[in-house]
Design an enzyme around this catalytic site. Structure first.
Site, PDB file in Angstrom:
ATOM      1  CG  ASP A 139       1.428   2.275   8.812  1.00  0.00           C
ATOM      2  OD1 ASP A 139       2.204   1.679   8.044  1.00  0.00           O
ATOM      3  OD2 ASP A 139       0.805   2.751   8.073  1.00  0.00           O
ATOM      4  CE1 TYR A 176       2.108  10.594   4.225  1.00  0.00           C
ATOM      5  CE2 TYR A 176       0.252   8.933   3.412  1.00  0.00           C
ATOM      6  CZ  TYR A 176       1.297  10.032   2.910  1.00  0.00           C
ATOM      7  OH  TYR A 176       1.081  10.442   1.794  1.00  0.00           O
ATOM      8  CE  LYS A 213       6.377   5.543   2.973  1.00  0.00           C
ATOM      9  NZ  LYS A 213       5.845   5.758   1.793  1.00  0.00           N
ATOM     10  NE  ARG A 244     -10.416  -6.463 -13.170  1.00  0.00           N
ATOM     11  CZ  ARG A 244     -11.372  -6.952 -12.585  1.00  0.00           C
ATOM     12  NH1 ARG A 244     -11.519  -7.202 -11.388  1.00  0.00           N
ATOM     13  NH2 ARG A 244     -12.647  -7.685 -14.026  1.00  0.00           N
TER      14      ARG A 244
END
Length: 402
Positions: A169, A97, A194, A45
């Site tokens: 972004d 988005y 993506k 983690r």
């Protein structure tokens, strides 16, 4: 080293066996030398060799010093909002988005963060909107789904002048086509689901930071504290995907440009949203800051039902949310990727109901062209225009196409 070469050369110099494909450290914990002297890695983690390699790779591609990999693009964006304190404000572009709008409108206010929206394609409007409480300016360029172009160097200059963080972004273009950190941004964010992964087989997100060690440390602390880091196997898939990014994008962009021209000339299409077909001023801005137009484009038909029939009639373009895969997809953003835009913001942020978004894959361009042509024909045959009327044919900036 050129970026296309850097994509391929991702071998880990720390690997004692010099594997040409980096190993997956698919483990939660690592044996420690003693109870008081910990090794380089202790718990995945917090840090993991496979994730570290991907983070180093993406930082190098983005032209930054630090990279962080998250469990999704939204987790990456959420981590960026953690840089804003209660009582401060986020100023966001209005071509973004739908999931980002949901995060900003539903989650950020619970943290005591105010959010306002601005047309990021107009630097003068951004300058006027920046206020004393603004801590973060968050934009997409090109935007999703209207492909609006923000002048990133101009916004970076404004942000630094006002002591505001600029986060960009860059999911649509990737660092191969645009590098926001080199244009002055403090942070670049992307959904690795993506183009970076490229095969629709992994979900992830990333943040790259320039020469801002304090920002990177704060992001890393929150990543560990909240447990939002990307798992080792997904990092390995992304490292593999990056190796073909340059080849994929070259084919995808070339085909997307051809399809944009096809759509611009089609009588059933009213507007095309693509950097190469933007108004001259926006196109010039884009050419100064990017080396390509990407493989995502949008268009309207002037009729929501016609658009719905069109997406249902395609055979190669798969009706699906998201973008950036080797397989071509299309969607109706208003009811799919942007359906999560809150009701009170829909008039400002929701895309037109007849907007169709295409994500171009690596299939044969002629096959994709034929698929679009037959789907457009089927949609027109199913929804006849009123007698004596002609569809209005404009680009997104209102310039006559024919």
């Amino acid at each position: 080293m050129n970026l296309s070469t850097r994509c391929v050369r991702s071998c880990d110099p720390r690997d004692p066996y010099s594997a040409t494909s980096p190993p997956i450290y698919q483990t939660a914990t690592f044996r420690q030398p003693t109870a008081t002297e910990l090794g380089e890695y202790d718990y995945s983690r917090t840090s993991n060799p496979t994730r570290a390699l991907f983070e180093e790779q993406i930082a190098a591609l983005e032209g930054g010093r630090f990279g962080l990999a998250f469990a999704s693009g939204m987790a990456a964006l959420a981590a960026v909002t953690r840089l804003v304190a209660s009582g401060d404000e986020i100023l966001a572009g209005d071509d973004l988005y739908g999931g980002t709008a949901r995060l900003l409108s539903r989650v950020a206010p619970r943290q005591g963060i105010a959010v306002r929206y601005v047309d990021a394609t107009d630097a003068a409007q951004v300058a006027a909107a920046l206020g004393p409480a603004t801590r973060l300016l968050l934009v997409e360029s090109p935007g999703n789904p209207l492909l609006g172009i923000a002048d990133l160097p101009a916004l970076a200059a404004l942000a630094r002048e006002r002591d505001v963080l600029l986060a960009v972004d860059n999911s649509l273009l990737t660092p191969l086509l645009q590098r926001p950190l080199e244009l002055g941004a403090h942070l670049v964010v992307a959904s690795t689901t993506k183009f970076l992964g490229g095969h629709s087989d992994t979900t992830g997100g990333m943040v790259a930071v320039g020469d801002e060690p304090g920002l990177a440390a704060e992001l890393a602390f929150n990543q560990n504290a909240e447990g939002t880091a990307l798992a080792p196997f997904e990092c390995w898939l992304l490292l593999r995907g990056l190796k073909t990014l340059s080849l994929r994008l070259e084919r995808q962009c070339r085909t997307a440009a051809a399809l944009a021209e096809l759509l611009a000339a089609h009588p059933a299409v009213s507007r095309v949203y693509y950097p190469a077909l933007a108004d001259p001023a926006s196109r010039l801005v884009h050419r100064r800051q990017a080396t390509g137009d990407g493989a995502v484009l949008s268009f309207t038909t002037g009729d929501a039902e016609r658009s719905r029939r069109l997406v249902a009639a395609t055979r190669l373009f798969t009706l699906a949310v998201s973008f950036g895969s080797v397989t071509s997809t299309l969607s109706l953003p208003c009811t799919m990727s942007h359906a999560s835009v809150p009701a009170e913001l829909r008039e400002r942020l929701a895309p037109p109901p007849d907007l169709v978004r295409l994500s171009v894959g690596i299939e044969d361009p002629d096959d994709l062209r034929a698929d679009l042509e037959q789907a457009l024909a089927a949609a027109v045959d199913a929804v006849e225009p009123d007698a004596g009327s002609e569809p209005q044919r404009e680009s997104r900036r209102g310039v006559q196409l024919t």
